[in-house]
Scaffold this active site. Structure first.
Site, PDB file in Angstrom:
ATOM      1  CB  CYS A 181      -0.980  -0.105   1.208  1.00 29.28           C
ATOM      2  SG  CYS A 181      -2.005   1.399   1.556  1.00 29.28           S
ATOM      3  CB  CYS A 184      -0.639   2.343   5.593  1.00 30.34           C
ATOM      4  SG  CYS A 184      -1.394   0.595   5.007  1.00 30.34           S
ATOM      5  CB  CYS A 201      -5.632   1.834   3.444  1.00 26.11           C
ATOM      6  SG  CYS A 201      -4.456   2.733   4.217  1.00 26.11           S
ATOM      7  CB  CYS A 287      18.999   4.807   5.399  1.00 25.66           C
ATOM      8  SG  CYS A 287      20.070   3.288   5.608  1.00 25.66           S
ATOM      9  CB  THR A 290      15.134   8.385  -5.095  1.00 26.77           C
ATOM     10  OG1 THR A 290      15.816   9.617  -4.345  1.00 26.77           O
ATOM     11  CG2 THR A 290      14.126   8.705  -5.900  1.00 26.77           C
ATOM     12  N   GLY A 298      16.364  14.271  -9.470  1.00 21.53           N
ATOM     13  CA  GLY A 298      16.658  15.413  -8.520  1.00 21.53           C
ATOM     14  C   GLY A 298      16.444  15.342  -7.066  1.00 21.53           C
ATOM     15  CD  GLU A 321      25.033   4.859   9.887  1.00 21.61           C
ATOM     16  OE1 GLU A 321      24.394   5.445  10.735  1.00 21.61           O
ATOM     17  OE2 GLU A 321      25.203   3.566   9.823  1.00 21.61           O
ATOM     18  CB  SER A 334      26.117  15.582  -7.795  1.00 28.16           C
ATOM     19  OG  SER A 334      25.485  16.282  -8.790  1.00 28.16           O
TER      20      SER A 334
END
Ligand SMILES: CC(=O)SCCNC(=O)CCNC(=O)[C@H](O)C(C)(C)COP(=O)(O)OP(=O)(O)OC[C@H]1O[C@@H](n2cnc3c(N)ncnc32)[C@H](O)[C@@H]1OP(=O)(O)O
Length: 452
Positions: A181, A184, A201, A287, A290, A298, A321, A334
């Site tokens: 889902c 959630c 949900c 951590c 994407t 971007g 980290e 970058s």
């Protein structure tokens, strides 16, 4: 592509072999050329695991690792993609996406992971013993995570091929596809359960406070202690795309920042980063992820800039980290280059200390970036910040036109959820004082603007 075997000839031989009748099962550990469908080339690979398939003509399939390449390229293949007539031990691997290579840094455990291991195992702290313990931990990690069972996930409108093993609970962890889902993050093994769940949900956005909104983008801050289940599901999802990550269940010490694209249906997760509430290493990010359909737009740099913006509000200088993944490295590099050069452009007589204070980027990361840009010079036993106008201009011409989309501080509504502990306050003071001029280290005091 010098070492990739011509696909036509080997393909024909393997197809012929497959047509000739059932093949003997191959042994785990065996090495053969394997056809990679993504580019139609053959690469040396090792068999990591095998399993029965329902398909009678092709009764075994093999989980293979392309030698010397990142484990995210590991996959299940049938015998028809393995050239059993040609042991691959003699082949060199080359030609894959250079970023896919696991590179020379074989030990990629985070300091947090090492510290936990040493705490649990009471490992003596001599350098050799720590190295041996770290290597053992790395082997254990490789062993536990070597086979990826979940190949696909469906989340929102996206079907995504996964990269790595993730420890979903047993009945789910061994499925080839999971439905998740997007609101959630609950996971399901059947499409019909997913459809039913969506009708029930009540979530339409992450369960936290919205701290940023600009255009169709929002960021929500979710506390791992308050929303344990959501954050655990997020970590399990993230692990499918992160090789070295052990935070799945003990999320209470972390805050999570979820980036969403917003439309009239709700807030659709595109990425996130986590952050220790009280990081002993002054890390402003633990951590970052994407989701693959949204990568290279971007969003990674947007999240990174948010992590530094939050650190700035807290008066912290820090960084992510370490170690970083290959993709983490290119994205951070970058961002750092852009942030530092942008500052130098408007402050041509700055010092390293000024750069750190203005950008909240740690001294090590500033120093490494300047070094990579050729803007640090070794002179009589110390490093000088050296800004030859021509070099700076060349870098600016290269980097600044590709201005990344960064967090707009005016749209951020955030104050720290947790006041700093006295220990953390001390660390902030220490990290500030480490930016002061150190005797014999001119790096922090010398800013030279040379005319070339
Ligand atoms: C502290 C840590 O967590 S380290 C772990 C980092 N996380 C991971 O490795 C998880 C999997 N990877 C990801 O989630 C993403 O790749 C991230 C978070 C690292 C980056 O997210 P993205 O949204 O893609 O970032 P963004 O679009 O801002 O920039 C990506 C940069 O990497 C570059 N890049 C991405 N893939 C490649 C590739 N295969 N080859 C070369 N460059 C690449 C892009 O060109 C871009 O650089 P540029 O701006 O100089 O052109």
């Amino acid at each position: 592509m010098s070492s990739a075997i011509a696909s036509s000839s080997s393909g024909a031989s393997s197809a012929a072999a497959a047509a000739a009748g059932p093949q003997p099962a191959l042994e785990i550990g065996g090495r053969f050329p394997v056809l990679r469908v993504a580019d139609g080339q053959w690469y040396p690979a090792e068999i990591v695991h095998k399993r029965e398939t329902a398909d009678r003509a092709n009764s075994q399939e093999y989980f293979i690792h392309y030698l010397d390449f990142d484990r995210r390229l590991d996959e299940w293949v049938g015998i028809d993609r393995i050239d059993v007539s040609n042991p691959a031990g003699t082949l060199e691997s080359a030609g894959l996406d250079p970023l896919a290579s696991s590179g020379g840094d074989k030990t990629r455990l985070t300091r947090h992971q090492k510290r936990k291991f040493h705490e649990i195992h009471h490992v003596p702290q001599s350098v050799e013993e720590m190295d041996a313990a770290t290597a053992a931990l790395e082997r254990e990690h490789q062993e536990l995570t070597k086979v990826k069972y979940i190949d696909l996930i469906q989340i929102g409108k996206y079907e995504i091929t996964t990269w790595y093993f993730s420890p979903y609970p047993d009945e789910y962890g061994k499925q080839t596809k999971l439905w998740i889902c997007e609101y959630c993050l609950k996971y399901m093994g059947l499409e019909k359960s997913h459809r039913y769940h969506l009708s029930q949900c009540e979530y339409r956005q992450p369960p936290g406070r919205e701290i940023y909104r600009k255009g169709n983008l929002s960021v929500f801050e979710v506390d791992g202690k308050q929303r344990k289940l959501y954050c655990q599901c997020l970590c399990l999802l993230a692990k499918l795309f992160l090789d070295h990550k052990t935070l799945y269940f003990d999320v209470s010490g972390f805050l999570f920042y979820i980036l969403c694209e917003v439309d009239r249906h709700g807030c659709h997760i595109v990425g996130y980063f986590s952050k220790e509430k009280d990081s002993p290493d002054s890390n402003n990010l633990a951590c970052i992820l994407t989701l693959p359909p949204h990568q290279r737009k971007g969003y990674g740099k947007l999240l990174i800039s948010l992590s530094y913006e939050l650190a700035r509000v807290e008066g912290l200088v820090g960084g992510p980290e370490k170690p970083l993944s290959d993709l983490g490295k290119v994205t951070y590099r970058s961002y750092w280059e852009y942030a530092i050069l942008d500052y130098i452009q408007s402050h041509p007589s700055c010092t390293v200390r000024d750069i750190c204070s203005a950008t909240a980027i740690s001294r090590d990361d500033v120093q490494d970036t300047l070094h990579g840009l050729g803007l640090l010079q070794y002179w009589r036993g110390s490093y000088d910040l050296c800004l030859p106008q021509r070099t700076v201009q060349e870098h600016l011409l290269r980097i600044l036109p590709r201005k990344p989309q960064l967090i707009d501080a005016a749209c951020l509504q955030w104050s720290p959820l947790y006041p700093k502990s006295p220990k953390a306050e001390k660390r902030v003071r220490l990290s500030a004082s480490s930016l002061e001029v150190e005797p014999g280290n001119r790096l922090h005091e010398v800013a030279v603007l040379h005319k070339v």
